[in-house]
Scaffold this motif. Sequence first.
Motif, mmCIF file in Angstrom:
data_model
loop_
_atom_site.group_PDB
_atom_site.id
_atom_site.type_symbol
_atom_site.label_atom_id
_atom_site.label_comp_id
_atom_site.label_asym_id
_atom_site.label_seq_id
_atom_site.Cartn_x
_atom_site.Cartn_y
_atom_site.Cartn_z
ATOM 1 N N HIS A 1 -4.830 8.995 6.540
ATOM 2 C CA HIS A 1 -4.563 7.562 6.480
ATOM 3 C C HIS A 1 -3.965 7.151 7.820
ATOM 4 O O HIS A 1 -2.876 7.610 8.166
ATOM 5 C CB HIS A 1 -3.571 7.289 5.340
ATOM 6 N N GLY A 2 -4.722 6.375 8.599
ATOM 7 C CA GLY A 2 -4.187 5.895 9.870
ATOM 8 C C GLY A 2 -4.854 6.500 11.090
ATOM 9 O O GLY A 2 -4.418 6.255 12.219
ATOM 10 N N CYS B 1 -6.432 3.650 13.411
ATOM 11 C CA CYS B 1 -5.402 2.899 14.157
ATOM 12 C C CYS B 1 -4.874 3.757 15.300
ATOM 13 O O CYS B 1 -4.630 3.255 16.405
ATOM 14 C CB CYS B 1 -4.232 2.526 13.247
ATOM 15 N N SER C 1 -9.320 3.527 4.160
ATOM 16 C CA SER C 1 -10.025 4.761 3.807
ATOM 17 C C SER C 1 -9.959 5.011 2.297
ATOM 18 O O SER C 1 -10.811 5.678 1.738
ATOM 19 C CB SER C 1 -9.474 5.945 4.598
ATOM 20 N N GLN D 1 0.826 -1.212 0.000
ATOM 21 C CA GLN D 1 0.000 0.000 0.000
ATOM 22 C C GLN D 1 0.850 1.247 0.000
ATOM 23 O O GLN D 1 2.057 1.219 0.238
ATOM 24 C CB GLN D 1 -0.972 0.010 1.176
HETATM 25 N N1 PLP Z 1 -3.380 -1.008 6.517
HETATM 26 C C1 PLP Z 1 -3.416 -1.543 7.724
HETATM 27 C C2 PLP Z 1 -2.432 -2.608 8.052
HETATM 28 C C3 PLP Z 1 -4.374 -1.100 8.654
HETATM 29 O O1 PLP Z 1 -4.428 -1.647 9.872
HETATM 30 C C4 PLP Z 1 -5.302 -0.079 8.291
HETATM 31 C C5 PLP Z 1 -6.305 0.441 9.199
HETATM 32 O O2 PLP Z 1 -6.505 0.053 10.291
HETATM 33 C C6 PLP Z 1 -5.231 0.464 7.018
HETATM 34 C C7 PLP Z 1 -4.257 -0.029 6.159
HETATM 35 C C8 PLP Z 1 -6.167 1.525 6.562
HETATM 36 O O3 PLP Z 1 -6.034 2.696 7.265
HETATM 37 P P1 PLP Z 1 -6.942 3.924 6.835
HETATM 38 O O4 PLP Z 1 -8.336 3.408 6.785
HETATM 39 O O5 PLP Z 1 -6.752 4.931 7.903
HETATM 40 O O6 PLP Z 1 -6.462 4.376 5.502
#
Ligand code: PLP
Length: 255
Positions: free
Chosen positions: A202-203, A206, A109, A42
């Motif tokens: 992004h993030g 988490c 996201s 990603q």
């Molecule tokens: N990648 C990993 C390993 C994740 O744990 C997450 C979200 O928890 C994401 C990607 C996506 O994060 P976001 O939805 O903030 O872009």
Amino acid sequence: MPVVLCLSGHDPSGGAGIQADIESVRAQGVHPATVVTALTVQDSRNVYAVEALPSQGVIQAAESLLADLPVRVIKLGMLGSAANATAIAALLARHATIPVVLDPVLHASGGAELSGQAVVDAMLQDLLPRTTVLTPNLKEARVLAKPAQGRDECARALLARAVRHVLITGGDEADEAEVVNSLHGAGGVKAWRWPRLPAQYHGSGCTLAASLAARLALGEALPQAAESAQQYTLDTLRRASRIGHGRHFPLRIEV
Ligand code: PLP
């Protein structure tokens, strides 16, 4: 020093996943111990591939940490496979006194699916009954609480599955003027309203779940821990920057 044991996916971009956990937990003055459940491909725009790691290694790594470190809270992020979700539920059953924060990572996201139906089913059946605080965004809450739609209705359906508390976040509800997050449990509902920032991130999920786990590890009670984690997350978003070509990355520094 208290420890949060994080079981999460790796995001090589550094915005989300286990790196978000490490930075968020550390920033609260808590030690993060980490077991990677899945690798991903990603960038700051989206997720392109997910590869779960074998359950046996995940569980062995977690058990050896639990035998050694003073783990106060277990934080679960992306699990990678239904086999991992089920094996982790059995691990939680063997350590049933440790509170669990579960961030049900269903979609990035950017839109990519991070957990398929088999993972959702394993989460519903095996993990939710072992969860102290579930932290879905409203979209994830609707998937888990199907066919419920409204915020309160989703929370009721999830609490009926023996989750102790649900913190439903509204950051992704872009048509709402403010970000509304609500904490639901046997004691009732508490809601917070925060300013909606202009960028896309992004993030953030988490960061919220990991900082909440750390606040609980420090001994803060809910809902204070939920409030501290929301304030911390907002601060990281206020400091965020667009390092790549996609979403902004939260800046997770010490508080
Ligand atoms: N990648 C990993 C390993 C994740 O744990 C997450 C979200 O928890 C994401 C990607 C996506 O994060 P976001 O939805 O903030 O872009």
